[in-house]
Scaffold this motif. Structure first.
Motif, short mmCIF file in Angstrom:
data_model
loop_
_atom_site.label_atom_id
_atom_site.label_comp_id
_atom_site.label_asym_id
_atom_site.label_seq_id
_atom_site.Cartn_x
_atom_site.Cartn_y
_atom_site.Cartn_z
N TYR A 66 1.16 10.96 -8.02
CA TYR A 66 1.19 9.58 -7.56
C TYR A 66 2.60 9.20 -7.12
CZ TYR A 66 -3.08 9.22 -10.42
OH TYR A 66 -4.32 9.41 -10.99
N CYS A 124 4.37 10.21 0.98
CA CYS A 124 3.85 8.92 0.56
C CYS A 124 4.30 7.88 1.57
CB CYS A 124 4.34 8.56 -0.83
SG CYS A 124 3.94 6.87 -1.35
N VAL A 174 0.27 5.38 0.23
CA VAL A 174 -0.76 6.37 0.55
C VAL A 174 -0.15 7.76 0.51
CG1 VAL A 174 -2.47 7.14 2.21
CG2 VAL A 174 -1.98 4.68 1.96
N GLN A 201 0.85 -1.20 0.00
CA GLN A 201 0.00 0.00 0.00
C GLN A 201 0.88 1.23 0.00
OE1 GLN A 201 -2.82 -0.45 3.37
NE2 GLN A 201 -4.39 -0.52 1.78
N TYR A 254 3.57 -0.83 -8.38
CA TYR A 254 2.74 -0.46 -7.24
C TYR A 254 2.51 1.05 -7.26
CZ TYR A 254 4.47 -5.03 -5.83
OH TYR A 254 4.80 -6.36 -5.81
N TRP A 255 1.24 1.44 -7.12
CA TRP A 255 0.87 2.85 -7.22
C TRP A 255 -0.01 3.26 -6.06
CZ3 TRP A 255 2.69 5.89 -11.23
CH2 TRP A 255 3.34 5.21 -12.27
N GLY A 256 0.14 4.49 -5.62
CA GLY A 256 -0.79 5.06 -4.68
C GLY A 256 -2.06 5.50 -5.38
N GLN A 257 -2.99 6.02 -4.59
CA GLN A 257 -4.29 6.41 -5.15
C GLN A 257 -4.25 7.79 -5.78
OE1 GLN A 257 -3.47 6.74 -2.01
NE2 GLN A 257 -4.20 8.76 -1.40
N GLY A 258 -3.18 8.53 -5.50
CA GLY A 258 -3.03 9.86 -6.08
C GLY A 258 -3.56 10.94 -5.17
N THR A 259 -2.97 12.12 -5.29
CA THR A 259 -3.42 13.28 -4.54
C THR A 259 -3.42 14.49 -5.46
OG1 THR A 259 -3.10 14.53 -2.48
CG2 THR A 259 -1.11 13.92 -3.66
#
Length: 125
Positions: free
Chosen positions: A95, A22, A5, A3, A114-119
């Protein structure tokens, strides 16, 4: 389960600054190179910066060189993106990502698994 984030959602004025974080879990963070990418509406995702697993090597897109700084704190399993002198053209979803071959630092998006959900970062003119 890996994960990533991101945090640091921001609406900032042009020439302002913002730091994105992150937080990573589910992987041995200190052995992974990491990257930051961004995507503006109607455009392809593009690399912003990448950092080696130990933090000793950093790489930047030409568009952000001299304005953005990528760093990491392996004790906190966190990678950062300090953004200074922001421009409206920096408006995008940002990301963080971890690569498939964890120890290899790369600027190629297709080598990240693997990627975060973005902000969202919005820079007003």
């Amino acid at each position: 389960q890996v994960q990533l984030v991101e945090s640091g959602v921001g609406l900032v004025p042009a020439v302002g600054s913002l730091r994105l974080s992150c937080a990573a879990s589910g992987l041995t963070f200190s052995t992974y190179a990491m990257g930051w990418f961004r995507q503006a509406p109607g455009t392809e995702r593009e690399v912003v910066a990448a950092i080696s697993w130990g933090g000793g090597s950093t790489y930047y897109a030409d568009s952000v060189k001299g304005r953005f700084t990528i760093s990491r704190d392996n004790a906190k399993n966190t990678v950062y993106l300090q953004m200074n002198s922001l421009e409206p053209e920096d408006t995008a979803v940002y990301y963080c990502a971890a690569p498939r071959i964890f120890s290899v630092v790369t600027m190629a998006a297709d080598r990240y698994d693997y990627w975060g959900q973005g902000t969202q970062v919005t820079v007003s003119s």
